[in-house]
Motif scaffolding. Structure first.
Motif, mmCIF file in Angstrom:
data_model
loop_
_atom_site.group_PDB
_atom_site.id
_atom_site.type_symbol
_atom_site.label_atom_id
_atom_site.label_comp_id
_atom_site.label_asym_id
_atom_site.label_seq_id
_atom_site.Cartn_x
_atom_site.Cartn_y
_atom_site.Cartn_z
ATOM 1 N N THR A 5 0.831 -1.211 0.000
ATOM 2 C CA THR A 5 0.000 0.000 0.000
ATOM 3 C C THR A 5 0.861 1.256 0.000
ATOM 4 O O THR A 5 0.584 2.229 -0.699
ATOM 5 N N ARG A 6 1.917 1.224 0.815
ATOM 6 C CA ARG A 6 2.823 2.371 0.869
ATOM 7 C C ARG A 6 3.475 2.607 -0.491
ATOM 8 O O ARG A 6 3.589 3.751 -0.952
ATOM 9 N N ARG A 7 3.904 1.527 -1.139
ATOM 10 C CA ARG A 7 4.555 1.674 -2.446
ATOM 11 C C ARG A 7 3.584 2.209 -3.488
ATOM 12 O O ARG A 7 3.953 3.039 -4.335
ATOM 13 N N VAL A 8 2.345 1.732 -3.444
ATOM 14 C CA VAL A 8 1.344 2.230 -4.393
ATOM 15 C C VAL A 8 1.114 3.724 -4.187
ATOM 16 O O VAL A 8 1.007 4.502 -5.143
ATOM 17 N N ASN A 9 1.049 4.143 -2.926
ATOM 18 C CA ASN A 9 0.875 5.572 -2.643
ATOM 19 C C ASN A 9 2.057 6.383 -3.170
ATOM 20 O O ASN A 9 1.881 7.476 -3.723
ATOM 21 N N ASP A 10 3.270 5.846 -2.994
ATOM 22 C CA ASP A 10 4.452 6.536 -3.517
ATOM 23 C C ASP A 10 4.389 6.655 -5.036
ATOM 24 O O ASP A 10 4.716 7.704 -5.607
ATOM 25 N N LEU A 11 3.975 5.572 -5.701
ATOM 26 C CA LEU A 11 3.879 5.605 -7.168
ATOM 27 C C LEU A 11 2.829 6.615 -7.617
ATOM 28 O O LEU A 11 3.017 7.319 -8.618
ATOM 29 N N GLN A 68 2.020 9.360 -6.102
ATOM 30 C CA GLN A 68 2.605 10.690 -5.954
ATOM 31 C C GLN A 68 3.584 10.994 -7.086
ATOM 32 O O GLN A 68 3.616 12.115 -7.608
ATOM 33 N N VAL A 69 4.381 9.987 -7.472
ATOM 34 C CA VAL A 69 5.330 10.177 -8.581
ATOM 35 C C VAL A 69 4.589 10.470 -9.873
ATOM 36 O O VAL A 69 4.960 11.366 -10.652
ATOM 37 N N ILE A 70 3.513 9.728 -10.136
ATOM 38 C CA ILE A 70 2.733 9.925 -11.365
ATOM 39 C C ILE A 70 2.113 11.326 -11.374
ATOM 40 O O ILE A 70 2.099 12.012 -12.406
ATOM 41 N N THR A 71 1.607 11.748 -10.210
ATOM 42 C CA THR A 71 1.025 13.098 -10.127
ATOM 43 C C THR A 71 2.071 14.167 -10.425
ATOM 44 O O THR A 71 1.815 15.126 -11.156
ATOM 45 N N ARG A 72 3.281 13.982 -9.873
ATOM 46 C CA ARG A 72 4.352 14.951 -10.110
ATOM 47 C C ARG A 72 4.765 14.968 -11.578
ATOM 48 O O ARG A 72 4.985 16.031 -12.172
#
Length: 281
Positions: A80-86, A88-92
């Motif tokens: 779940t943490r990794r998905v959230n990080d991804l 955020q990266v996609i949004t950026r």
């Protein structure tokens, strides 16, 4: 309290199992354990050891026992943490892509505006050249025709060298005729623009401002990257000032600054002086 009752129950279970273990070990068994029973017994012993550790931990520390989450729950939390990080990266990256696309659109519009401005200036130079072109007369046409015929007796290189030598000798009248013949005969060759430049020089020497401006316009058409092009542009501006065409002179000087930023210092000094005469803003 529930926690203390849990510890007491666990302790009692440990004591019972610990007491019963020797008895079980001393009881003779007719048949050996099969593999499945052996695994079950190993699991029970593992549970006993874990319970014993929990009991001792609670007894020794007097603090609540912290039980770590199961491995599966931990992996789910990590995923779940990794998905959230991804996310955020996609949004950026999406934000950066939108910014890049906007910058590209701005650069494209700026390029189109620059091309339109350059085309407008080219059209103005062409119109100015047409207005400055001297009217043709029969006598002049015959003279030019004779000069062109004489120039064709030599190669372009030879005709260019002969006209250049006349200028070096200070014979500007003969040089003017030689350059005029060269331009008429070889104006469409690679040396044609430079011939126009030197022809303009001879015309400037005798104050023929309109004819000189026409020659310089022919020389700088296309803004060539040559050693003489910056000087030809400044000379064009000087002739336009003499003809009281200050705005056109300022346009030529503006192109001089853009096209030839590394022009020799003496040429840049004359350009600045000409801009002052033309009252360029």
């Amino acid at each position: 309290m529930p926690h203390r009752r849990l510890l007491s129950s666990a302790a009692a279970l440990v004591l019972v199992l610990a007491t019963a273990a020797p008895s079980i070990a001393q009881t003779p068994m007719d048949d050996p354990l099969d593999a499945r029973d052996a695994r079950r017994l190993d699991k029970m012993e593992k549970v006993v050891r874990e319970l014993r550790a929990i009991v001792y931990q609670g007894r020794d520390s007097g603090k609540p026992v912290v039980v770590q989450p199961a491995e599966t729950d931990f992996q789910i939390q990590e995923l779940t943490r990794r998905v959230n990080d991804l996310e955020q990266v996609i949004t950026r990256l999406n934000g950066q892509l939108e910014t890049t696309s906007h910058d590209l659109d701005e650069a494209r519009r700026a390029l189109q505006a620059s091309q339109a401005q350059e085309q407008s200036l080219t059209d103005r130079v062409t119109a100015l050249e047409q207005r400055l072109a001297p009217p043709a007369d029969d006598g002049g046409g015959e003279a030019d025709g004779g000069q062109a015929a004489a120039a064709t007796n030599a190669s372009p290189g030879e005709a260019f060298s002969e006209a250049r030598q006349l200028m070096l000798n200070g014979d500007y009248d003969a040089a003017e005729r030689a350059w005029s013949a060269f331009v008429h005969a070889y104006g469409d060759t690679d040396k044609g623009p430079e011939g126009q430049y030197w022809y303009g020089k001879t015309l400037s020497a005798r104050g023929a401002h309109a004819d000189a401006a026409t020659a310089y316009i022919g020389a700088v058409r296309g803004w060539p990257k040559t050693s003489w092009a910056p000087d030809a542009t400044v000379e064009l501006a000087r002739e336009l000032v003499a003809l009281k065409k200050g705005p056109q002179a300022c346009q030529a000087l503006d192109q001089f600054s853009k096209r030839y930023p590394k022009a020799p210092s003496n040429v840049r000094s004359r350009a600045a002086a000409t801009a002052a005469q033309a009252k360029c803003g």
